[in-house]
Scaffold this active site. Structure first.
Site, PDB file in Angstrom:
ATOM      1  N   HIS A   9     -31.892 -25.175  12.588  1.00 20.11           N
ATOM      2  CA  HIS A   9     -30.590 -24.790  13.104  1.00 20.11           C
ATOM      3  C   HIS A   9     -29.862 -24.327  11.893  1.00 20.11           C
ATOM      4  O   HIS A   9     -28.463 -24.022  12.100  1.00 20.11           O
ATOM      5  CB  HIS A   9     -29.907 -25.891  13.660  1.00 20.11           C
ATOM      6  CG  HIS A   9     -29.465 -27.136  12.824  1.00 20.11           C
ATOM      7  ND1 HIS A   9     -30.301 -28.342  12.926  1.00 20.11           N
ATOM      8  CD2 HIS A   9     -28.608 -27.380  12.152  1.00 20.11           C
ATOM      9  CE1 HIS A   9     -29.682 -29.209  12.006  1.00 20.11           C
ATOM     10  NE2 HIS A   9     -28.721 -28.754  11.483  1.00 20.11           N
ATOM     11  N   ASP A  62     -37.075 -28.190  14.874  1.00 20.98           N
ATOM     12  CA  ASP A  62     -35.881 -27.902  13.914  1.00 20.98           C
ATOM     13  C   ASP A  62     -36.426 -27.844  12.598  1.00 20.98           C
ATOM     14  O   ASP A  62     -35.712 -28.491  11.751  1.00 20.98           O
ATOM     15  CB  ASP A  62     -35.024 -28.926  14.363  1.00 20.98           C
ATOM     16  CG  ASP A  62     -33.482 -28.759  13.893  1.00 20.98           C
ATOM     17  OD1 ASP A  62     -33.311 -27.343  13.541  1.00 20.98           O
ATOM     18  OD2 ASP A  62     -32.598 -29.188  13.636  1.00 20.98           O
ATOM     19  N   SER A  93     -28.188 -31.723   6.667  1.00 19.98           N
ATOM     20  CA  SER A  93     -29.191 -31.175   7.512  1.00 19.98           C
ATOM     21  C   SER A  93     -30.158 -30.194   6.711  1.00 19.98           C
ATOM     22  O   SER A  93     -30.021 -29.561   6.101  1.00 19.98           O
ATOM     23  CB  SER A  93     -28.702 -30.301   8.638  1.00 19.98           C
ATOM     24  OG  SER A  93     -27.779 -30.889   9.476  1.00 19.98           O
TER      25      SER A  93
END
Length: 341
Positions: free
Chosen positions: A82, A112, A189
């Site tokens: 993402h 992901d 992230s």
């Protein structure tokens, strides 16, 4: 008199006061926990990346930031899918402040995870992958990343739970997710979650907003497989049936009649014309409850069974059509449109 007053107001030194510690002895006084975190940070600082992404999303140019880390000495690195979705311009900043262009090698939205490569003629210092299957609840977990653009920020805590599930943006479930209380913020992230020996045990992926340190990482064992698939063939291959499906309840009377233990099954809403399921004769309204003898109680279980090893392999699908129990042989294809569920 003033001297006497000064003496009265001056706080006497405690009799057992410790002498001042020379600066060069500070390191010796670090407790074991602090030394572990400091050492892990020192051993990993050359491998952790702050990522800058400029991409087109929804028809508009957007800038974003995330984290990543080097996986190989020739510049292959890992981040979250993402973080790099939408393509665009990628750049990585190292701990020394140098910025390097990057290119996307491959992405797997179902876990992901994504692999990128730094474009630079030098030998890099990658991190070592640990074995997430050997983790124990309570062991030290160290997160490093780029929260809110503050590069190479470190937080530490423990592995607070194992075996969690996390739903990817594609709808698939990521299994074996690591829960930790090492705080994460937007921008973390894609950064590494490390153990006490600076080995990667997970890829920091998500947090629960408003909660106190409920953070999640995709396990390193999943990363090892996904990165291997991307590096070998540019993508992660999964078996595709060509159906749109959802989890539906199975009436107890029907379950007892057919000897099915599950309370729910996979109901097929739509069959893609010309797809594997269509070629095998599956139709909308069929209710799937087994794959090659393994029970299938929901869409997530169906996804788990459709790994790359089933591509091109005859697979027996057990189903109910109305009140009739039957089995159909399907030969799954590689990837294809994602099933809804």
């Amino acid at each position: 008199m003033s001297d006497e007053l000064d003496d009265t107001l001056r706080e006497p030194a405690p009799a057992d006061a410790a002498p001042a510690v020379p600066a060069d002895e500070d390191e010796a006084l670090l407790d074991a926990y602090s030394r572990t975190v400091v050492d892990a940070l020192a051993r990993s600082h050359e491998a952790v990346l702050s990522l800058r992404v400029e991409a087109t999303r929804g028809g508009r140019r957007a800038a974003g930031a995330g984290s990543g880390f080097l996986l190989t000495p020739d510049g292959y690195a890992v981040t979250n899918s993402h973080v790099v979705e939408g393509g665009g311009v990628l750049a990585a900043t190292l701990d020394d402040g140098s910025e390097w262009p990057e290119e996307l090698v491959g992405s797997d939205p179902d876990t992901d995870l994504a692999v990128v490569r730094i474009a630079g003629d030098r030998r890099w210092s990658p991190l070592v992958l640990g074995e997430s299957a050997r983790l124990r609840v309570g062991q030290i977990a160290i997160a490093i990343g780029n929260p809110h653009g503050l590069g190479h920020t470190v937080t530490a805590g423990v592995v607070s739970a194992l075996g969690r599930t996390l739903r990817a943006r594609t709808g698939r479930v990521i299994d074996g997710v690591i829960q930790t209380d090492a705080s994460l913020n937007p921008g973390n992230s894609g950064g590494p979650l490390l153990d006490a020996r600076a080995r990667v045990i997970g890829v920091n992926t998500a947090m629960i907003g408003g909660a106190q340190s409920l953070c999640f990482a995709v396990p390193s064992d999943t990363l090892r497989w996904v990165a291997g698939e991307i590096l070998r063939q540019g993508e992660v291959r999964r078996a595709w049936l060509g159906i749109a499906a959802q989890t539906v309840p199975l009436p107890r009377r029907t379950a007892l009649h057919h000897g099915i233990a599950a309370r729910t099954v996979v109901g097929i809403d739509e069959v893609t014309r010309g797809g594997p399921a269509d070629s095998a004769g599956l139709v909308a309204g069929d209710r799937v409850f087994g794959i090659d003898g393994e029970p299938i109680a929901d869409v997530d279980a169906l996804h788990r069974r459709l790994g790359g090893d089933r591509i091109g392999r005859r697979t027996r699908v057990e189903l109910l059509r109305g009140m009739r129990r039957m089995a159909v042989d399907v030969v799954p294809a590689a990837n294809g449109p994602r099933a809804r569920g």
